[in-house]
Enzyme design. Structure first.
Site, PDB file in Angstrom:
ATOM      1  N   GLU A 114       0.852  -1.313  -0.228  1.00  0.00           N
ATOM      2  CA  GLU A 114      -0.263  -0.007   0.153  1.00  0.00           C
ATOM      3  C   GLU A 114       0.901   1.229   0.247  1.00  0.00           C
ATOM      4  O   GLU A 114       2.156   1.134   0.194  1.00  0.00           O
ATOM      5  CB  GLU A 114      -0.869  -0.044   1.510  1.00  0.00           C
ATOM      6  N   LYS A 116       2.131   4.474   1.764  1.00  0.00           N
ATOM      7  CA  LYS A 116       2.237   5.203   3.062  1.00  0.00           C
ATOM      8  C   LYS A 116       1.622   6.719   3.002  1.00  0.00           C
ATOM      9  O   LYS A 116       2.370   7.650   2.257  1.00  0.00           O
ATOM     10  CB  LYS A 116       3.656   5.270   3.665  1.00  0.00           C
ATOM     11  N   ASP A 118       0.533  10.265   4.005  1.00  0.00           N
ATOM     12  CA  ASP A 118       0.959  11.249   5.129  1.00  0.00           C
ATOM     13  C   ASP A 118       0.027  12.191   5.648  1.00  0.00           C
ATOM     14  O   ASP A 118      -0.258  13.061   5.052  1.00  0.00           O
ATOM     15  CB  ASP A 118       2.022  11.909   4.268  1.00  0.00           C
ATOM     16  N   TYR A 236      -7.341   1.408   6.260  1.00  0.00           N
ATOM     17  CA  TYR A 236      -6.446   0.316   5.897  1.00  0.00           C
ATOM     18  C   TYR A 236      -6.570  -0.794   6.786  1.00  0.00           C
ATOM     19  O   TYR A 236      -5.598  -1.623   6.726  1.00  0.00           O
ATOM     20  CB  TYR A 236      -5.132   0.961   5.258  1.00  0.00           C
ATOM     21  N   LYS A 323      10.524   3.947   2.932  1.00  0.00           N
ATOM     22  CA  LYS A 323      10.257   5.522   2.737  1.00  0.00           C
ATOM     23  C   LYS A 323      11.151   6.088   1.606  1.00  0.00           C
ATOM     24  O   LYS A 323      12.348   5.475   1.351  1.00  0.00           O
ATOM     25  CB  LYS A 323      10.912   6.189   3.886  1.00  0.00           C
ATOM     26  N   CYS A 417      15.243  48.990  -2.993  1.00  0.00           N
ATOM     27  CA  CYS A 417      14.230  48.472  -3.669  1.00  0.00           C
ATOM     28  C   CYS A 417      14.615  47.844  -5.108  1.00  0.00           C
ATOM     29  O   CYS A 417      15.046  48.714  -5.781  1.00  0.00           O
ATOM     30  CB  CYS A 417      12.904  49.086  -3.695  1.00  0.00           C
ATOM     31  N   CYS A 420      12.073  49.894  -7.182  1.00  0.00           N
ATOM     32  CA  CYS A 420      11.756  51.355  -7.396  1.00  0.00           C
ATOM     33  C   CYS A 420      13.165  52.102  -6.807  1.00  0.00           C
ATOM     34  O   CYS A 420      13.337  53.349  -6.721  1.00  0.00           O
ATOM     35  CB  CYS A 420      10.505  51.877  -6.721  1.00  0.00           C
ATOM     36  N   CYS A 435      10.059  47.809   1.493  1.00  0.00           N
ATOM     37  CA  CYS A 435      10.368  48.973   0.538  1.00  0.00           C
ATOM     38  C   CYS A 435       9.328  49.989   0.957  1.00  0.00           C
ATOM     39  O   CYS A 435       7.958  49.919   1.068  1.00  0.00           O
ATOM     40  CB  CYS A 435      10.167  48.583  -1.021  1.00  0.00           C
ATOM     41  N   CYS A 441       5.971  52.354  -5.996  1.00  0.00           N
ATOM     42  CA  CYS A 441       6.720  51.170  -6.245  1.00  0.00           C
ATOM     43  C   CYS A 441       5.723  50.052  -6.954  1.00  0.00           C
ATOM     44  O   CYS A 441       4.623  49.811  -6.757  1.00  0.00           O
ATOM     45  CB  CYS A 441       7.044  50.470  -4.907  1.00  0.00           C
TER      46      CYS A 441
HETATM   47  S1  IVH Z   1      -0.317   0.240   8.869  1.00  0.00           S
HETATM   48  C1  IVH Z   1       0.881  -1.846  12.654  1.00  0.00           C
HETATM   49  N1  IVH Z   1      -0.827   1.250   6.552  1.00  0.00           N
HETATM   50  O1  IVH Z   1       2.531   5.032   9.005  1.00  0.00           O
HETATM   51  C2  IVH Z   1       0.814  -0.586  11.952  1.00  0.00           C
HETATM   52  N2  IVH Z   1       0.020   2.607   8.236  1.00  0.00           N
HETATM   53  O2  IVH Z   1       4.564   4.223  10.839  1.00  0.00           O
HETATM   54  C3  IVH Z   1      -0.259  -0.321  11.219  1.00  0.00           C
HETATM   55  N3  IVH Z   1       0.470   4.878   7.697  1.00  0.00           N
HETATM   56  O3  IVH Z   1       0.826   5.242  12.396  1.00  0.00           O
HETATM   57  C4  IVH Z   1       0.047   0.854  10.292  1.00  0.00           C
HETATM   58  N4  IVH Z   1      -0.101   4.763   5.611  1.00  0.00           N
HETATM   59  O4  IVH Z   1      -0.089   6.545  10.657  1.00  0.00           O
HETATM   60  C5  IVH Z   1      -0.151   1.442   7.627  1.00  0.00           C
HETATM   61  N5  IVH Z   1      -1.140   2.190   4.384  1.00  0.00           N
HETATM   62  C6  IVH Z   1      -0.846   2.243   5.468  1.00  0.00           C
HETATM   63  C7  IVH Z   1      -0.436   3.732   5.999  1.00  0.00           C
HETATM   64  C8  IVH Z   1       0.193   3.553   7.462  1.00  0.00           C
HETATM   65  C9  IVH Z   1       0.312   5.616   6.654  1.00  0.00           C
HETATM   66  C10 IVH Z   1       1.008   5.569   8.999  1.00  0.00           C
HETATM   67  C11 IVH Z   1       0.138   5.214  10.094  1.00  0.00           C
HETATM   68  C12 IVH Z   1       0.949   4.590  11.023  1.00  0.00           C
HETATM   69  C13 IVH Z   1       2.387   4.847  10.513  1.00  0.00           C
HETATM   70  C14 IVH Z   1       3.309   3.800  11.010  1.00  0.00           C
END
Ligand code: IVH
Length: 693
Positions: A114, A116, A118, A236, A323, A417, A420, A435, A441
């Protein structure tokens, strides 16, 4: 009415409205007219207002917010919310796969990959299909109960309809700030700041990045602000003692079928090679998504395998996150230029040898201010590290000293500036240089004209900043009064520049016949804009919207105001010496007096002409109105003035911040539909009258 029968009614309306919402959001269809939906929602709102203790936890009225939470209660998680082990290296990912294989004693396993997301991790607890609690991750053991805020997120179901729903279950996911919404909210803050600055108030801070802002927003006390920011949430994880699913893939499908928002970007991978292919595929593609992602999460698919692998103290052994490296690139500094903002504030900008960063070519990066240049110890032609974090504008993070040439010249901050040549000033304790040449200006002139045409001022919507810049470049205007002398021929075919936000490339466009006519029409229409708006539009320091209204009401005409003494101004309620002196200073400048004269000659309203409507109340205080359609008793401008005079705000388009849509004849169906979707009250002229009478 008996409470039991009210409760029945509230429950019925809640269920019915949730049913229609679910059809709308999840199945994209409707069984009821928008009008009927609105009437039912209104009826429910009325009942809830009279009997707040009977409001149901899944009431659709939660979507618009309105709850104020002073302290979020602490809640212990039923199952701890763990974190994930993470890595930046593909070798370590292979090592993870070897541990999984060893742990399971077989090669026969699959992964789900999946993205990740943010944002902010959230746990949602449901009982009998109804959302009970939404809790942040906190320290993993206990978090904050932010239920009212979570209820404003339209993709989080308040009640699960039908299906195979366990009595109790928990889902987990990530709340995020959709990038479009993040940019919209920041634009709104900037707009609002223009007004605040003109009123002498401190501007609000622009949101730094989507992740922190999502997290900050979810912990706000006023849930209606949360609602207006339109956050979203991807789920998720599904946890239930009653319903055990055999794979993570099934869990995602179960979530989807229960009506949760599941990102369709996940993929089943047969081995670590497939996982790495997924990583490579999304490395750049992820920037096309409507939210920020910072890596991927690899999860062993089978629940049984997950159990066999177990956990370390902090994280599962069956999952890891990879990451993507912080988006950073090294490139050469070609020059430093200085931008002058509307208020005269100077921002230094690094012009760079173009470099590819996070999917876009970066040519410029912000250097913030003189202190930052000193901190970086920046020299001409230095090789610099540029990073694109959550922030929209890339920034220079450090200098690569190894590549600096021996004779490199340090960057010396300008003292005049760039536009001007006026010597810059820097107030004690401030990082920013200004300025002080407000009058001539060029970027400040442009800024003033932008203020003049803005919605709360002359409301000349057809003229945008780029057209204004084009008019200034072509010497067709030099101040706002020139706008009223423009002819069709001046506008038709006028060239203006547009900068491509991604590439920075400058393109030339020209005004078409139809737009030229529209601009002339709206300029002509703006002659009817009430005196108080004209006064605000002048952009006198500290004379914001409200102050302009008070001064207009008291002095009745520009002539009286221009000739008023400081003492006379101080007689006006809430006008202090700072404002009075600023107004006097403005009108003591002959240039400003003749500008006002030219505007008067152009036909702008220089005195109160409406039917003695100015009668300030705070009846509409804190409410934002959108006006649409045609009215019998008022012109739209009159309606706007009345709303403002009674403490209300006007918005040009419907958003989560809107409280009322005042609907006249011939209102477009799209506006009604949008208002209905957002649960905004739609009122007609008669209802409006009764609100202010
Ligand atoms: S699974 C047991 N899936 O990442 C851990 N986490 O570093 C279960 N996060 O606290 C988390 N996307 O805030 C999971 N597709 C994803 C995610 C995800 C973002 C974040 C989440 C978690 C942190 C863990």
């Amino acid at each position: 009415m008996e409470e039991t029968s009210v409760l029945e009614q509230i429950k019925d309306l809640t269920d019915e409205l949730n049913y229609h919402n679910q059809l709308y959001y999840q199945e994209n269809r409707t069984e009821i007219s928008d009008y009927d939906f609105d009437m039912k929602l209104k009826a429910l709102e009325e009942l809830e207002k009279k009997f707040p203790h009977l409001k149901q936890p899944d009431s659709p009225t939660f979507r618009v917010g309105g709850t104020i939470t002073k302290d979020f209660p602490t809640v212990y998680h039923k199952y701890p919310m763990l974190s994930l082990g993470n890595t930046y290296s593909k070798d370590e990912l292979v090592a993870f796969d070897e541990r999984v294989e060893k742990g399971l004693g077989t090669k026969d396993y699959e992964y789900i990959c999946e993205l990740k997301f943010d944002g902010l991790a959230l746990s949602l607890q449901y009982e009998n299909g109804v959302l009970q609690k939404a809790v942040t991750r906190g320290d993993g053991t206990k978090g904050d109960d932010i239920t009212p805020n979570a209820k404003t997120i339209s993709t989080i179901p308040l009640k699960i309809m039908g299906g195979n729903v366990p009595k109790e279950f928990e889902v987990r996911g990530e709340v995020f700030f959709p990038l479009m919404e993040f940019e919209r909210v920041n634009r709104e803050i900037e707009e609002d700041n223009k007004v605040r600055i003109s009123e002498g108030k401190k501007p609000n801070t622009i949101l730094a990045n989507p992740r922190n802002s999502a997290s900050g927003t979810m912990k706000m006390q006023d849930s209606s602000i949360v609602a207006a920011r339109k956050l979203d949430c991807y789920l998720y994880s599904f946890v239930s003692d009653e319903l055990k699913l055999s794979t993570h893939e099934e869990a995602l499908k179960q979530l989807d079928s229960l009506g949760f928002n599941v990102s369709p970007t996940y993929r089943k991978c047969k081995n670590i090679r497939d996982v790495i292919a997924y990583i490579d595929e999304w490395e750049h593609k992820r920037f096309e998504l409507p939210l920020e992602t910072d890596g991927i999460v690899v999860k062993v698919n089978s629940e049984q395998h997950q159990e066999e692998l177990g956990f370390t103290a902090k994280s599962p052994k069956w999952a890891i996150s990879y990451k993507y490296k912080a988006e950073s690139a090294v490139t050469q500094l070609l020059s430093v230029t200085y931008q002058v903002g509307r208020t005269g504030a100077i921002t230094p900008v690094a012009n760079l040898d173009p470099v590819l960063l996070a999917g876009t070519t970066v040519k410029r990066a912000s250097l913030h201010n003189a202190n930052e240049i000193r901190r970086l110890d920046l020299h001409m032609n230095d090789y610099v590290h540029v990073e694109k974090g959550g922030e929209i504008i890339p920034k220079v993070t450090k200098v690569d000293l190894d590549q600096r040439q021996g004779n490199a010249i340090p960057i010396a901050y300008i003292d005049k500036c760039p536009e001007c040549k006026t010597p810059l000033v820097r107030q004690e304790g401030e990082a920013v240089h200004y300025c002080p040449n407000e009058i001539s200006c060029p970027p400040q002139v442009l800024g003033r004209i932008e203020h003049f045409i803005s919605r709360n001022a002359m409301d000349i919507e057809t003229l945008g900043p780029r057209t204004i810049a084009g008019l200034l470049d072509a010497n067709l205007i030099s101040d706002v009064s020139d706008l009223y002398r423009l002819t069709f021929d001046d506008l038709n075919g006028l060239k203006f520049s547009v900068e491509d936000e991604q590439t920075g490339e400058i393109k030339t466009r020209s005004i078409k016949e139809k737009t030229a006519q529209n601009v002339l029409d709206s300029l002509s229409e703006s002659r009817k804009v009430p005196f108080q708006n004209v006064l605000f539009a002048l952009g006198i320091r500290y004379v914001g919207k409200t102050v302009a209204e008070k001064l207009a009401d008291h002095f009745k005409s520009m002539d009286h105001l221009m000739n008023a003494s400081e003492d006379e101004m101080l007689e006006v309620m809430e006008i202090g010496t700072r404002i009075a002196q600023s107004v006097i200073q403005y009108f003591s400048n002959q240039n400003n007096r003749s500008l006002v004269h030219r505007l008067k000659t152009a036909g702008l309203q220089m005195e109160i002409t409406d039917h003695g409507l100015i009668n300030y109340t705070d009846k509409l205080e804190g409410s934002t109105f959108v006006i649409s359609g045609v009215f019998s008793k008022y012109s739209r401008d009159e309606l706007k003035s009345i709303i403002k005079q009674n403490g209300g705000n006007i918005a040009g388009s419907i958003s989560g911040k809107t409280n009322y849509l005042v609907a006249g004849e011939n209102m477009g169906p799209a506006k009604r539909e949008k208002a209905e979707k957002l649960g905004i009250r739609i009122i007609d002229e008669a209802e409006f009258n009764s609100m202010i009478s």
